[in-house]
Write a protein that holds these residues in place. Structure first.
Motif, PDB file in Angstrom:
ATOM      1  N   LYS A   6      17.702   6.137  25.274  1.00 55.21           N
ATOM      2  CA  LYS A   6      18.942   5.670  25.910  1.00 55.21           C
ATOM      3  C   LYS A   6      19.710   6.861  26.468  1.00 55.21           C
ATOM      4  O   LYS A   6      19.803   7.914  25.849  1.00 55.21           O
ATOM      5  N   PRO A  19      17.259   1.373  15.873  1.00 48.45           N
ATOM      6  CA  PRO A  19      16.837   2.589  16.579  1.00 48.45           C
ATOM      7  C   PRO A  19      16.129   2.302  17.905  1.00 48.45           C
ATOM      8  O   PRO A  19      16.212   3.102  18.838  1.00 48.45           O
ATOM      9  N   GLU A  20      15.445   1.176  17.993  1.00 43.01           N
ATOM     10  CA  GLU A  20      14.704   0.859  19.217  1.00 43.01           C
ATOM     11  C   GLU A  20      15.636   0.767  20.431  1.00 43.01           C
ATOM     12  O   GLU A  20      15.262   1.150  21.539  1.00 43.01           O
ATOM     13  N   THR A  58      16.771  10.763  21.918  1.00 40.67           N
ATOM     14  CA  THR A  58      15.915   9.988  21.017  1.00 40.67           C
ATOM     15  C   THR A  58      16.822   9.219  20.057  1.00 40.67           C
ATOM     16  O   THR A  58      18.006   9.555  19.897  1.00 40.67           O
ATOM     17  N   SER A  59      16.264   8.230  19.389  1.00 39.83           N
ATOM     18  CA  SER A  59      17.075   7.497  18.404  1.00 39.83           C
ATOM     19  C   SER A  59      17.517   8.431  17.280  1.00 39.83           C
ATOM     20  O   SER A  59      18.605   8.270  16.725  1.00 39.83           O
ATOM     21  N   THR A 119      25.860  -1.044  16.017  1.00 36.01           N
ATOM     22  CA  THR A 119      24.838  -0.008  16.156  1.00 36.01           C
ATOM     23  C   THR A 119      23.715  -0.226  15.152  1.00 36.01           C
ATOM     24  O   THR A 119      22.535  -0.161  15.500  1.00 36.01           O
ATOM     25  N   PHE A 137      21.239   3.462  11.360  1.00 41.09           N
ATOM     26  CA  PHE A 137      20.514   2.222  11.646  1.00 41.09           C
ATOM     27  C   PHE A 137      20.085   1.499  10.371  1.00 41.09           C
ATOM     28  O   PHE A 137      19.597   0.385  10.414  1.00 41.09           O
ATOM     29  N   TRP A 158      20.576  10.247  18.548  1.00 34.92           N
ATOM     30  CA  TRP A 158      21.724   9.343  18.483  1.00 34.92           C
ATOM     31  C   TRP A 158      22.208   9.233  17.046  1.00 34.92           C
ATOM     32  O   TRP A 158      23.406   9.290  16.768  1.00 34.92           O
ATOM     33  N   ASN A 159      21.275   9.056  16.121  1.00 38.49           N
ATOM     34  CA  ASN A 159      21.634   8.951  14.703  1.00 38.49           C
ATOM     35  C   ASN A 159      22.395  10.197  14.254  1.00 38.49           C
ATOM     36  O   ASN A 159      23.439  10.094  13.627  1.00 38.49           O
ATOM     37  N   PHE A 193      18.170   2.507  20.989  1.00 39.79           N
ATOM     38  CA  PHE A 193      18.716   3.817  21.332  1.00 39.79           C
ATOM     39  C   PHE A 193      17.652   4.829  21.742  1.00 39.79           C
ATOM     40  O   PHE A 193      17.982   5.856  22.321  1.00 39.79           O
ATOM     41  N   ASP A 194      16.396   4.574  21.452  1.00 40.29           N
ATOM     42  CA  ASP A 194      15.345   5.540  21.779  1.00 40.29           C
ATOM     43  C   ASP A 194      15.195   5.668  23.289  1.00 40.29           C
ATOM     44  O   ASP A 194      14.865   4.697  23.971  1.00 40.29           O
TER      45      ASP A 194
END
Length: 151
Positions: free
Chosen positions: A121, A115-116, A130-131, A110, A5, A134-135, A118-119
């Motif tokens: 998601k 990050p918001e 959590t973001s 992406t 991100f 995902w990261n 994906f948090d």
């Protein structure tokens, strides 16, 4: 671990991808460079183009969440020659330039969403992430395969 991100880290991935050429050979594994780029895009397709992939059934999802998720979203790097899930197997040759452009586009999208977006998601296979998870998933996968091809 890099942050997908973060503008600088995302650009670093793009710079590494741009060092690849059509005849770059992997240091291990069986994929060609064009197949690797298409393979790396599958993670993003599951987020941005979910209609392209079949969702796992309830039993498969339970197994994925219980046994596979910690390895995929954790911080530990993937070992060489890790097993590949069937939906990530790329057969046949792909257009190198198209696959490169597609993967770079996914990385940029992406990063820009941040990050918001994906948090919490829902993941195709692992439920809500959590973001940071995902990261970890995106960063580990990119690092693994870009290192496989020497960039």
């Amino acid at each position: 671990m890099e942050n997908v991100f973060d503008t600088k880290d995302a650009q670093n991935y793009i710079d590494r991808i741009n060092k690849l050429v059509e005849d770059t050979h992997g240091l291990w594994g069986k994929m060609t460079v064009d197949q690797m780029l298409a393979h790396c895009s599958v993670s993003y397709e599951m987020v941005y183009e979910p209609e392209k992939h079949k969702k796992p059934g309830s039993i498969a999802k339970f197994i994925l969440k219980t046994f596979v998720k910690p390895k995929v979203v954790g911080e530990k790097a993937y070992p060489r020659d890790s097993p590949t899930a069937p939906q990530f197997l790329i057969t046949g040759r792909k257009n190198f330039e198209e696959e490169k452009k597609r993967l770079i586009g996914f990385i940029q999208k992406t990063q820009q969403l941040g990050p918001e977006a994906f948090d919490g998601k829902e993941s195709f296979s692992f439920g809500k992430l959590t973001s940071q998870e995902w990261n970890n998933m995106f960063a580990k996968h990119l690092n693994h395969h870009l290192s496989q091809f020497g960039v």
